[in-house]
Design an enzyme around this catalytic site. Structure first.
Site, short mmCIF file in Angstrom:
data_model
loop_
_atom_site.label_atom_id
_atom_site.label_comp_id
_atom_site.label_asym_id
_atom_site.label_seq_id
_atom_site.Cartn_x
_atom_site.Cartn_y
_atom_site.Cartn_z
N PRO A 1 -8.96 16.34 12.44
CA PRO A 1 -8.33 17.03 11.31
C PRO A 1 -7.45 16.05 10.52
CG PRO A 1 -7.85 18.15 13.40
CD PRO A 1 -8.58 16.89 13.73
N GLU A 2 -7.56 16.10 9.21
CA GLU A 2 -6.73 15.26 8.35
C GLU A 2 -5.71 16.15 7.65
OE1 GLU A 2 -9.17 12.56 6.02
OE2 GLU A 2 -10.76 12.62 7.51
#
Ligand SMILES: [Zn+2]
Length: 295
Positions: free
Chosen positions: A2-3
């Site tokens: 996840p960014e």
């Protein structure tokens, strides 16, 4: 992994479900999650406290609790926070009960996710100062700021975008998408961007992240929303994971290459390859070979 847009999506969904509630019970099933503290040490420090604010810095979720006590959570590769999942999913690492009643679980099949305790705002600031650069959605993230980060750097611009200590929250997906939007090859040496390219890249980073947030994140690997639903931004990628497909602007096939150790997707028409670096020491020009025989 996840960014920024994925973690921000979780934060936005989770904040109204947890803020103002008290941590009633916390069961940490995996000692790796709470390292260096033992699970019991971490849960004892948090249980009984009210959750005042759920924030985010870079790819971290920040649970700020009553008494200036903070839990800094990183989801790493496959971590997810699920609210009231029924039945309980596999790979549960942490169970949390809140009052008024709410049940959360942190699942993480690959077990790289972490939760760290920080006591006091100063400790929290120091933690992030050592790890994270400016937030790209912060108004101080300007073309001028980007120019300062890149000055004199010979590393590829993509490596710089991925470096969390310089820019917080951009990972492999959004680096590819931003460089494509800006028309900059990921291998271009960071220090050789023009003033115009600094401006374009700044805009493109912000636009790519904002598009990701608007689509409520991208799901590749295991990213899930708080209700278990997957994000949809992967359906809107312009280049990332689209090798062999035509570029939406020019029709050239998108190619995959390795830059900064990561699988990288590029349209080499819209993002021209950098020319060889100019030599720092000028060599005397070789004399052109005489073409006509001497008389
Ligand atoms: Zn193109």
């Amino acid at each position: 992994m996840p960014e920024l847009p994925e973690v921000e999506t979780i934060r936005r969904q989770l904040a109204p479900l947890v803020q103002g509630r008290r941590l009633q019970r916390m069961e940490i099933l995996d000692a790796r999650w709470s390292r260096p503290l033992a699970p019991r040490e971490l849960s004892d420090a948090l249980v009984g406290r009210r959750i005042e604010e759920l924030g985010r810095r870079g790819k971290y979720l920040v649970w700020s609790m009553q008494g200036d006590v903070h839990l800094v959570q990183h989801l790493r590769m496959t971590g997810a926070v699920l609210c009231e999942p029924r039945p309980e999913p596999a790979h549960v690492r942490v169970r949390i009960e809140l009052r008024p009643r709410r049940r959360l679980v942190i699942v993480d099949p690959r077990r790289f996710g972490t939760g760290e305790l920080l006591l006091g705002g100063e400790a929290l600031e120091a933690f992030f100062a050592a790890r994270l650069g400016l937030e790209p959605l912060d108004e101080r993230f300007t073309a001028e700021h980007l120019r300062g980060l890149t000055r004199g750097r010979t590393a590829p611009i993509k490596a710089l975008l991925l470096d969390q200590r310089r820019i917080a929250g951009v990972g492999n997906i959004y680096a590819d998408e931003a460089l494509y939007r800006a028309g900059i090859h990921p291998r271009r040496p960071a220090g050789r961007l023009s003033a115009e390219q600094h401006g374009r890249l700044r805009e493109a980073v912000i636009e790519a992240l904002q598009a990701g947030i608007d689509a409520r994140g991208a799901t590749i690997d295991d990213f899930r929303h708080v209700d278990g639903v997957r994000g949809s931004f992967q359906d809107q990628f312009l280049v990332h994971r689209r090798a062999g497909e035509p570029c939406g602007r020019c029709g050239t096939s998108i190619v995959k290459m390795t830059v900064a150790g990561r699988g990288t997707y590029v349209c080499e028409t819209c993002q021209p390859r950098p020319r060889a670096a100019p030599r720092s020491v000028r060599r005397p020009r070789a004399r052109p070979a005489a073409r006509s025989p001497r008389r």
